[in-house]
Scaffold this motif. Structure first.
Motif, PDB file in Angstrom:
ATOM      1  N   ARG A 173      34.072  -2.482 -26.952  1.00 48.77           N
ATOM      2  CA  ARG A 173      35.479  -2.750 -27.258  1.00 48.77           C
ATOM      3  C   ARG A 173      36.164  -1.497 -27.780  1.00 48.77           C
ATOM      4  O   ARG A 173      37.328  -1.235 -27.461  1.00 48.77           O
ATOM      5  CB  ARG A 173      35.592  -3.864 -28.290  1.00 48.77           C
ATOM      6  N   ALA A 174      35.433  -0.725 -28.575  1.00 47.08           N
ATOM      7  CA  ALA A 174      36.013   0.486 -29.154  1.00 47.08           C
ATOM      8  C   ALA A 174      36.085   1.628 -28.157  1.00 47.08           C
ATOM      9  O   ALA A 174      36.953   2.499 -28.249  1.00 47.08           O
ATOM     10  CB  ALA A 174      35.201   0.915 -30.374  1.00 47.08           C
ATOM     11  N   GLY A 175      35.140   1.663 -27.208  1.00 46.72           N
ATOM     12  CA  GLY A 175      35.042   2.812 -26.319  1.00 46.72           C
ATOM     13  C   GLY A 175      34.616   4.053 -27.067  1.00 46.72           C
ATOM     14  O   GLY A 175      34.875   5.182 -26.649  1.00 46.72           O
ATOM     15  N   ALA A 176      33.931   3.849 -28.200  1.00 47.20           N
ATOM     16  CA  ALA A 176      33.491   4.951 -29.049  1.00 47.20           C
ATOM     17  C   ALA A 176      32.220   4.532 -29.776  1.00 47.20           C
ATOM     18  O   ALA A 176      32.036   3.357 -30.095  1.00 47.20           O
ATOM     19  CB  ALA A 176      34.571   5.323 -30.064  1.00 47.20           C
ATOM     20  N   VAL A 177      31.351   5.506 -30.031  1.00 47.58           N
ATOM     21  CA  VAL A 177      30.055   5.254 -30.673  1.00 47.58           C
ATOM     22  C   VAL A 177      29.899   6.184 -31.876  1.00 47.58           C
ATOM     23  O   VAL A 177      30.207   7.378 -31.781  1.00 47.58           O
ATOM     24  CB  VAL A 177      28.901   5.474 -29.672  1.00 47.58           C
ATOM     25  N   ASN A 178      29.432   5.619 -33.002  1.00 47.09           N
ATOM     26  CA  ASN A 178      29.131   6.466 -34.155  1.00 47.09           C
ATOM     27  C   ASN A 178      27.672   6.334 -34.609  1.00 47.09           C
ATOM     28  O   ASN A 178      27.242   7.033 -35.516  1.00 47.09           O
ATOM     29  CB  ASN A 178      30.064   6.151 -35.332  1.00 47.09           C
ATOM     30  N   THR A 179      26.922   5.423 -33.969  1.00 44.62           N
ATOM     31  CA  THR A 179      25.520   5.207 -34.326  1.00 44.62           C
ATOM     32  C   THR A 179      24.681   5.149 -33.062  1.00 44.62           C
ATOM     33  O   THR A 179      24.967   4.350 -32.157  1.00 44.62           O
ATOM     34  CB  THR A 179      25.353   3.895 -35.115  1.00 44.62           C
ATOM     35  N   LEU A 180      23.658   5.994 -33.008  1.00 50.44           N
ATOM     36  CA  LEU A 180      22.786   6.088 -31.842  1.00 50.44           C
ATOM     37  C   LEU A 180      21.354   5.719 -32.207  1.00 50.44           C
ATOM     38  O   LEU A 180      20.862   6.072 -33.282  1.00 50.44           O
ATOM     39  CB  LEU A 180      22.789   7.516 -31.283  1.00 50.44           C
ATOM     40  N   LEU A 181      20.690   5.008 -31.310  1.00 49.33           N
ATOM     41  CA  LEU A 181      19.282   4.648 -31.459  1.00 49.33           C
ATOM     42  C   LEU A 181      18.569   4.976 -30.156  1.00 49.33           C
ATOM     43  O   LEU A 181      19.006   4.558 -29.075  1.00 49.33           O
ATOM     44  CB  LEU A 181      19.144   3.157 -31.775  1.00 49.33           C
ATOM     45  N   ARG A 182      17.487   5.740 -30.254  1.00 48.29           N
ATOM     46  CA  ARG A 182      16.739   6.135 -29.070  1.00 48.29           C
ATOM     47  C   ARG A 182      15.850   4.991 -28.609  1.00 48.29           C
ATOM     48  O   ARG A 182      15.048   4.448 -29.384  1.00 48.29           O
ATOM     49  CB  ARG A 182      15.876   7.361 -29.380  1.00 48.29           C
ATOM     50  N   LYS A 183      16.006   4.582 -27.355  1.00 44.28           N
ATOM     51  CA  LYS A 183      15.173   3.544 -26.755  1.00 44.28           C
ATOM     52  C   LYS A 183      14.522   4.122 -25.514  1.00 44.28           C
ATOM     53  O   LYS A 183      15.177   4.275 -24.479  1.00 44.28           O
ATOM     54  CB  LYS A 183      16.007   2.311 -26.416  1.00 44.28           C
ATOM     55  N   GLY A 184      13.249   4.483 -25.647  1.00 45.43           N
ATOM     56  CA  GLY A 184      12.564   5.136 -24.542  1.00 45.43           C
ATOM     57  C   GLY A 184      13.151   6.505 -24.291  1.00 45.43           C
ATOM     58  O   GLY A 184      13.165   7.354 -25.180  1.00 45.43           O
TER      59      GLY A 184
END
Length: 282
Positions: A83-94
């Motif tokens: 909804r935001a079209g923006a990310v401030n938190t990342l989590l590595r999955k594989g």
């Protein structure tokens, strides 16, 4: 194999309080947290993020000016990030990044929990339409505000943010030059970076203010001074900077990475009690 690493990416980034906050959260839960601040230009951000992953990076926060770029680099994202079209938190999955946006819930938790505001039925003016504004707009609507008016120096950015909200009638855009025509608001949020490093004043029409108006700057420290000075001079009932939001969104990130949500009051009080230069919002 490198130990799990965490970081915050931005430009500038030396000011960031995120390493201090995450370290405090880890200490409270008996977790040794390797969390650092990484400077990256817009052009160099994708390569810097991949180098971080190759060096054992499993989670990251993203601040100005990379939040929209981070969204584009994610393979999967949460609904609130979409909804935001923006990310401030990342989590590595594989071998891929999963993205979320904790800014909005961080702001709402700070305003409703720490400051005791009831957002339901309020008219809200949002100044700015970049990554920070995109992060908080959906959460404000979900919190039950009556109307969100988005104003940006580049009108097309405000239009794009409003279109992304898919809330016709509740979320609308307006021209900066027409602020005097927008009536008054119970909540005014500054999500611009206009005052950062300029030391200039902030000037908005006094017609925006009513007896209940709260002014909030998503920046904190020196970068928030011009807007908050205007708010106090204009007679706003309350005025807050973005330090509480920073701490609350950081707690949301910590929970995603470590499976537990830390208590936030102690580190907030510690940071609020310092007179050191806490500049710009994460």
């Amino acid at each position: 194999m490198s130990a799990p690493r965490y970081a915050v990416f931005g430009q500038p980034i030396a000011h960031s309080q995120s390493p201090r906050i995450q370290s405090a959260f880890g200490k409270a839960h008996g977790i040794a947290v390797d969390y650092r601040a990484i400077e990256a230009s817009p052009e160099g951000f994708p390569a810097a993020l991949e180098a971080f992953a190759a060096d054992g990076g499993v989670g990251a926060n993203v601040t100005l000016p990379h939040k929209e770029a981070a969204f584009a680099l994610c393979t999967t994202t949460t609904s609130r990030a979409q909804r935001a079209g923006a990310v401030n938190t990342l989590l590595r999955k594989g071998e891929r990044w999963h993205g979320d946006n904790t800014d909005g819930i961080g702001l709402v938790r700070d305003l409703t929990g720490r400051h005791g505001l009831d957002l339901r039925g309020r008219r809200v003016l949002l100044l700015g339409a970049g990554g920070a504004a995109r992060g908080v707009a959906p959460a404000l609507l979900d919190a039950g505000i009556l109307e969100l008016v988005v104003v940006n120096r580049s009108p097309e950015r405000a239009d794009a943010l409003v279109d992304a909200m898919s809330e016709p009638g509740r979320a609308i855009s307006a021209y900066w030059e027409a602020l005097r025509e927008q009536g008054d608001f119970e909540l005014i949020i500054n999500a611009t970076s206009a005052a950062r490093g300029e030391g200039t004043g902030f000037n908005l029409p006094l017609s925006l203010i009513n007896s209940m108006t709260t002014a909030v700057d998503l920046n904190y420290g020196e970068a928030a001074i011009p807007f908050l000075a205007w708010a106090r001079a204009a007679g706003c009932r309350n005025s807050f900077d973005g330090l509480g939001m920073l701490v609350e969104q950081a707690a949301e990130s910590f929970q995603q990475w470590h499976g537990m949500r830390p208590e936030t009051d102690a580190i907030y009080a510690e940071l609020r009690g310092r007179d050191a230069l806490l500049v710009t919002a994460d």
